[in-house]
Design an enzyme around this catalytic site. Structure first.
Site, PDB file in Angstrom:
ATOM      1  N   LYS A  11       0.913  -0.812  -0.192  1.00  0.00           N
ATOM      2  CA  LYS A  11      -0.068  -0.110  -0.141  1.00  0.00           C
ATOM      3  C   LYS A  11       1.013   1.395   0.325  1.00  0.00           C
ATOM      4  O   LYS A  11       1.967   0.872  -0.007  1.00  0.00           O
ATOM      5  CB  LYS A  11      -1.286  -0.125   1.588  1.00  0.00           C
ATOM      6  CG  LYS A  11      -0.467   0.227   2.849  1.00  0.00           C
ATOM      7  CD  LYS A  11       0.464   1.449   3.503  1.00  0.00           C
ATOM      8  CE  LYS A  11       0.918   1.424   4.939  1.00  0.00           C
ATOM      9  NZ  LYS A  11       1.675   1.892   4.807  1.00  0.00           N
ATOM     10  N   ASP A 137      -2.118  -2.262  10.235  1.00  0.00           N
ATOM     11  CA  ASP A 137      -2.058  -1.489   8.923  1.00  0.00           C
ATOM     12  C   ASP A 137      -3.127  -3.104   8.115  1.00  0.00           C
ATOM     13  O   ASP A 137      -3.555  -3.720   6.815  1.00  0.00           O
ATOM     14  CB  ASP A 137      -0.945  -1.395   8.200  1.00  0.00           C
ATOM     15  CG  ASP A 137      -0.666   0.226   8.284  1.00  0.00           C
ATOM     16  OD1 ASP A 137      -0.623   0.646   8.452  1.00  0.00           O
ATOM     17  OD2 ASP A 137       0.794  -0.256   8.100  1.00  0.00           O
TER      18      ASP A 137
HETATM   19  O1  C5P Z   1       0.138  -1.271  14.594  1.00  0.00           O
HETATM   20  P1  C5P Z   1       1.446  -2.060  14.496  1.00  0.00           P
HETATM   21  O2  C5P Z   1       2.032  -2.731  15.356  1.00  0.00           O
HETATM   22  O3  C5P Z   1       1.614  -1.530  12.719  1.00  0.00           O
HETATM   23  O4  C5P Z   1       2.039  -0.419  14.709  1.00  0.00           O
HETATM   24  C1  C5P Z   1       4.075  -0.703  15.264  1.00  0.00           C
HETATM   25  C2  C5P Z   1       4.582   1.020  15.993  1.00  0.00           C
HETATM   26  O5  C5P Z   1       3.867   1.656  15.246  1.00  0.00           O
HETATM   27  C3  C5P Z   1       3.373   0.825  17.915  1.00  0.00           C
HETATM   28  O6  C5P Z   1       3.744   0.063  18.249  1.00  0.00           O
HETATM   29  C4  C5P Z   1       3.358   1.920  17.310  1.00  0.00           C
HETATM   30  O7  C5P Z   1       4.827   2.640  18.154  1.00  0.00           O
HETATM   31  C5  C5P Z   1       3.501   2.775  16.453  1.00  0.00           C
HETATM   32  N1  C5P Z   1       1.860   3.179  15.626  1.00  0.00           N
HETATM   33  C6  C5P Z   1       1.078   3.867  16.304  1.00  0.00           C
HETATM   34  N2  C5P Z   1       0.284   4.798  16.321  1.00  0.00           N
HETATM   35  C7  C5P Z   1      -0.743   3.840  15.157  1.00  0.00           C
HETATM   36  C8  C5P Z   1       0.804   3.083  14.601  1.00  0.00           C
HETATM   37  C9  C5P Z   1       1.609   2.501  14.932  1.00  0.00           C
HETATM   38  O8  C5P Z   1       2.102   5.333  17.711  1.00  0.00           O
HETATM   39  N3  C5P Z   1      -1.492   4.679  14.480  1.00  0.00           N
END
Ligand code: C5P
Length: 285
Positions: A11, A137
């Site tokens: 994406k 995501d």
């Molecule tokens: O959700 P995911 O594991 O992909 O997110 C990885 C990291 O990115 C999270 O631990 C956080 O530090 C950051 N993040 C965030 N806010 C979001 C998505 C991700 O702070 N909406």
């Protein structure tokens, strides 16, 4: 059926507005996702090994529990008591830790693939719940739509009706960037408070390429550049090469350009040195 091969696309974020920091530590987002033609292939094969095995030739793809596809398969195996064994073969074309959500897309492909292969019968909304447990995501990739609005952590998805086909040049430096590190460097008081989603959407719907190019935006850009100030050169070089507009995707370091056509995109790509960056011509999927 004991084997299934699925496509797992990447994406881009045409807009990524970061609204606030949440009590759970994540950030509240408003983003426009675009599904693109750059994709991995995943083959799931059932076996009797009683283990989950990941095969991938790419050296930076984890082969064990650290891989989101492993977590996705384990969640379903435990909840539905399926302990036979599974082989997950990943042909990796999407650069890793590059702001393109390759790992999240792989996890979504495994969730929906195993739903078929293991005949679990989960409904779309139930799959989306599993996706949200795996990462912010992941959910987008469960929707059969080229574009979607993502809110919440990015996991609340509203498919968009527009079917515009865009052409891009995607430039990914041969450097990994870690999402938590980028978010940690974000200075929320400095992000602009414009509603960039609603500014961009009418241009996308009308296919107004010039205004669309001007409306691309990513609130994480200053945080990405604070880690690698030199990456501004990629944006500049793409613009010098004739791109209509340029933007970082997700938490970087990938930069994408908006081109007028496929031919225009190939013309821009020809001006890049492939030694330090991977350069792709891609389109909306
Ligand atoms: O959700 P995911 O594991 O992909 O997110 C990885 C990291 O990115 C999270 O631990 C956080 O530090 C950051 N993040 C965030 N806010 C979001 C998505 C991700 O702070 N909406």
């Amino acid at each position: 059926m004991d084997r299934l091969t699925v496509n797992s696309p990447a994406k881009l974020n045409l807009v990524l507005d970061v609204l606030s920091k949440r009590l759970d530590g994540y950030h509240e987002l408003r983003t426009i996702f675009e599904r693109i033609s750059l994709a991995d292939q995943i083959t799931l094969t059932c076996n009797k090994s009683k283990k989950i095995t990941i095969r991938c030739l790419h050296p930076h793809v984890p082969k064990g529990p650290g891989n989101l596809v492993y977590k996705a398969a384990m969640l379903l195996a435990e909840d539905f008591s399926i302990f036979d064994g599974l082989d997950i073969n990943i042909i990796k074309n999407i650069p890793v830790a590059a702001g393109l959500a390759g790992g999240s897309s792989n996890a979504a492909a495994v969730l929906s693939g195993l739903n078929q292969l293991w005949q679990i019968g989960l409904k779309p909304a139930q799959l989306v719940n599993y996706a949200a447990r795996l990462g912010s995501d992941v959910a987008f990739f469960l929707y059969d739509t080229p574009y979607a609005l993502g809110t919440g952590r990015g996991e609340i998805i509203k498919p968009l009706k527009t079917r515009a086909k865009l052409w891009h040049v995607l430039v990914t430096p041969r450097v990994k960037m870690f999402t938590p590190e980028v978010f940690a460097r974000l200075k929320l008081n400095l992000t602009n408070k414009k509603d960039n989603v609603n500014i961009l959407l009418p241009f996308l719907r009308k296919g107004d390429m010039l205004r669309l190019a001007g409306a691309l935006s990513n609130d994480l850009e200053p945080a990405i550049l604070s880690l690698r100030p030199d990456f501004i050169y990629i944006k500049k070089k793409l613009l010098d090469a004739g791109a209509l507009g340029v933007c970082f995707s997700g938490s970087g370091p990938s930069v994408f350009a908006l081109a007028e056509s496929q031919k225009h995109a190939f013309g821009i790509r020809a001006q890049f040195d492939k030694r330090y960056t991977q350069v792709f011509v891609i389109s909306t999927l």
